[in-house]
Design an enzyme around this catalytic site. Structure first.
Site, PDB file in Angstrom:
ATOM      1  NE  ARG A  60     -11.464 -20.689  -8.365  1.00 41.63           N
ATOM      2  CZ  ARG A  60     -11.909 -21.787  -7.740  1.00 41.63           C
ATOM      3  NH1 ARG A  60     -11.464 -22.126  -6.547  1.00 41.63           N
ATOM      4  NH2 ARG A  60     -12.799 -22.562  -8.317  1.00 41.63           N
ATOM      5  CE1 TYR A 113      -4.286   2.810  -2.350  1.00 46.56           C
ATOM      6  CE2 TYR A 113      -5.841   1.096  -1.724  1.00 46.56           C
ATOM      7  CZ  TYR A 113      -5.287   1.923  -2.687  1.00 46.56           C
ATOM      8  OH  TYR A 113      -5.730   1.848  -3.973  1.00 46.56           O
ATOM      9  CG  ASP A 184       0.169  -2.182   2.445  1.00 52.22           C
ATOM     10  OD1 ASP A 184       1.188  -2.203   1.728  1.00 52.22           O
ATOM     11  OD2 ASP A 184      -0.951  -1.841   2.027  1.00 52.22           O
ATOM     12  CE  LYS A 209      -0.769   0.828  -6.236  1.00 55.93           C
ATOM     13  NZ  LYS A 209      -1.249   0.884  -4.858  1.00 55.93           N
TER      14      LYS A 209
HETATM   15  C1  LIG Z   1      -2.380   0.480  -4.100  1.00 54.65           C
HETATM   16  C2  LIG Z   1      -2.281   0.092  -2.695  1.00 54.65           C
HETATM   17  C3  LIG Z   1      -3.098  -0.925  -2.169  1.00 54.65           C
HETATM   18  C4  LIG Z   1      -4.151  -1.617  -3.007  1.00 54.65           C
HETATM   19  O1  LIG Z   1      -3.586  -2.355  -4.034  1.00 54.65           O
HETATM   20  P1  LIG Z   1      -4.330  -2.654  -5.433  1.00 54.65           P
HETATM   21  O2  LIG Z   1      -3.307  -3.426  -6.186  1.00 54.65           O
HETATM   22  O3  LIG Z   1      -4.660  -1.319  -6.041  1.00 54.65           O
HETATM   23  O4  LIG Z   1      -5.565  -3.416  -5.117  1.00 54.65           O
HETATM   24  C5  LIG Z   1      -2.916  -1.277  -0.855  1.00 54.65           C
HETATM   25  N1  LIG Z   1      -2.009  -0.672  -0.072  1.00 54.65           N
HETATM   26  C6  LIG Z   1      -1.220   0.319  -0.533  1.00 54.65           C
HETATM   27  C7  LIG Z   1      -0.242   0.952   0.374  1.00 54.65           C
HETATM   28  C8  LIG Z   1      -1.325   0.732  -1.865  1.00 54.65           C
HETATM   29  O5  LIG Z   1      -0.543   1.710  -2.321  1.00 54.65           O
END
Ligand SMILES: *Cc1c(COP(=O)(O)O)cnc(C)c1O
Length: 394
Positions: A60, A113, A184, A209
């Site tokens: 962790r 998101y 992000d 992603k």
């Molecule tokens: C999917 C996504 C998230 C969240 O990520 P997880 O891995 O599903 O928790 C945050 N921001 C964007 C732009 C995303 O596409």
């Protein structure tokens, strides 16, 4: 150990497996599937757990496989360090709660998101962190909102309309206002854009992603520079949203092909966007590579290597025609997530953006019939055929 008597079966089964010490390198980083690490002495344990001595204590708090992934991410995002997380949302939550405390105000883009919007609109206010939502394309509005704020939060390419924020201008405003700039960068991936160049101190990815890229893991990562690093590490450890070693290994495997994948995602997305834009049953196409995109010029400046694999469009006939279109697809799947090998589609208002109330959704420019597409790596001709056929049935 007493060498005189052979140990019992259980003892040998437990202590017999040792990590081989080898001098050679392997192209694949080993997966350190372990929760803990042995110390030679009690003092070494005490020194290591206090970060006064290099080494690992507990997964962790850190693990060699995670470390290898984090160093790779920091290198690819041009930051000093990176921390990996169990999900993108764990990464976002950790950054926000590290930088902001009760009584602080955050300024966030209206184009977010769905999960991030919900965290900011519903969860953070319970801890007395106030959030002002502002149109990221309105520079004056952002500048006005930044006064007295703790941090600014934006997405490089935003869900679901694939808008592109001018990170250069926004980073400059944050620097002038003395506000931490957080981005992000999931839709762009570290291959298409490195936001630290524009003054962003925290670059977040949902590794689920494009970094993973194969729809087989959930993960997140934060790349950071300067003062933020220590504070972030301590929140990661205390809140526990750590990535698992296998996921870090899968992410490194994914990153090795990221440039090739992003180029193919982008070229197929461009071809599909052009096909859709010319189609009589399509009202509107959102793709940064199209001259009709509202931030096409910003995108050309910010994303010189390509416009990515995400696009959105509105089928004539609203919600029902959009649903019929999705159901008529054979190759592309109706499924959540994005950024992987399979082409995935979804109806935004009923799925990814369901947490937004209808007024906020309209304010973010999300049409009721909007279909979001994550363009995969299939043969482009097969995909274009599939979309053409489904449009005829819509
Ligand atoms: C999917 C996504 C998230 C969240 O990520 P997880 O891995 O599903 O928790 C945050 N921001 C964007 C732009 C995303 O596409």
């Amino acid at each position: 150990m007493d060498e005189g008597r052979r140990k019992g079966f259980a003892t040998r089964a437990i202590h017999g497996a040792r990590t081989p010490r080898i001098e050679q390198e392997t192209p694949s980083v080993p997966i350190f599937q372990t929760s803990t690490f042995r110390f030679e002495t009690a003092e070494e344990y005490a020194e290591t757990i206090s970060f006064r001595r290099p080494g690992y204590t507990y997964t962790r708090d850190g693990n060699p496989t995670l470390r290898a992934f984090e160093l790779l991410m920091a290198d690819l995002e041009e930051t000093e360090s990176a921390y990996s997380f169990a999900s993108g949302m764990a990464a976002i939550h950790t950054v926000l709660t590290t930088l902001a405390a009760a009584g602080d105000r955050i300024v966030a883009s209206t184009e977010l998101y769905g999960g991030t919007y919900s965290l900011m609109a519903n969860v953070l206010p319970r801890y007395s962190i106030e959030v002002s939502f502002v149109n990221p394309h309105d520079v004056d509005a952002v500048a006005a909102a930044l006064a007295g704020a703790k941090l600014f939060y934006v997405e490089t390419i935003a869900n679901p309309n694939v808008t592109v924020s001018d990170l250069e201008a926004l980073g400059g405003l944050c620097r002038e206002a003395g506000v931490s700039a957080v981005v992000d960068n999931t839709f762009a991936s570290p291959y298409l854009c490195n936001p630290v160049a524009f003054g962003f101190s925290h670059v977040i990815h949902s590794a689920t992603k494009y970094i993973g890229g194969h729809h087989d893991l959930i993960g997140g990562v934060v790349c950071t520079t300067g003062e933020g690093m220590e504070a972030l590490r301590s929140t990661v450890i205390e809140t526990g949203g750590t990535m698992a070693p296998l996921e870090a290994w899968l992410c490194m495997r994914g990153l090795a092909t990221l440039p090739l994948r992003m180029e193919r995602h982008g070229s197929t997305a461009q071809a599909l966007a052009e096909l859709l834009e010319a189609h009589p049953k399509v009202e509107r196409v959102h793709y940064p590579g199209l001259a009709s995109h509202p931030q096409h010029e910003v995108a050309e400046r910010l994303l010189p290597k390509g416009f990515g694999g995400m696009l959105a469009f509105e089928v004539a006939g609203g919600v029902e025609a959009g649903m019929r279109f999705c159901d008529a697809l054979e190759l592309a799947w109706v499924a959540a997530s994005l950024g992987g090998i399979h082409t995935l589609v979804g109806h935004a208002a009923s799925t990814t953006h369901r947490q937004m109330d209808p007024a906020a959704r309209r304010a973010a420019g999300i049409g009721d019939g909007l279909i979001r597409v994550s363009v995969g790596l299939e043969d482009p001709e097969d995909l274009l055929d599939d979309f053409g056929r489904a449009l005829e049935k819509a």
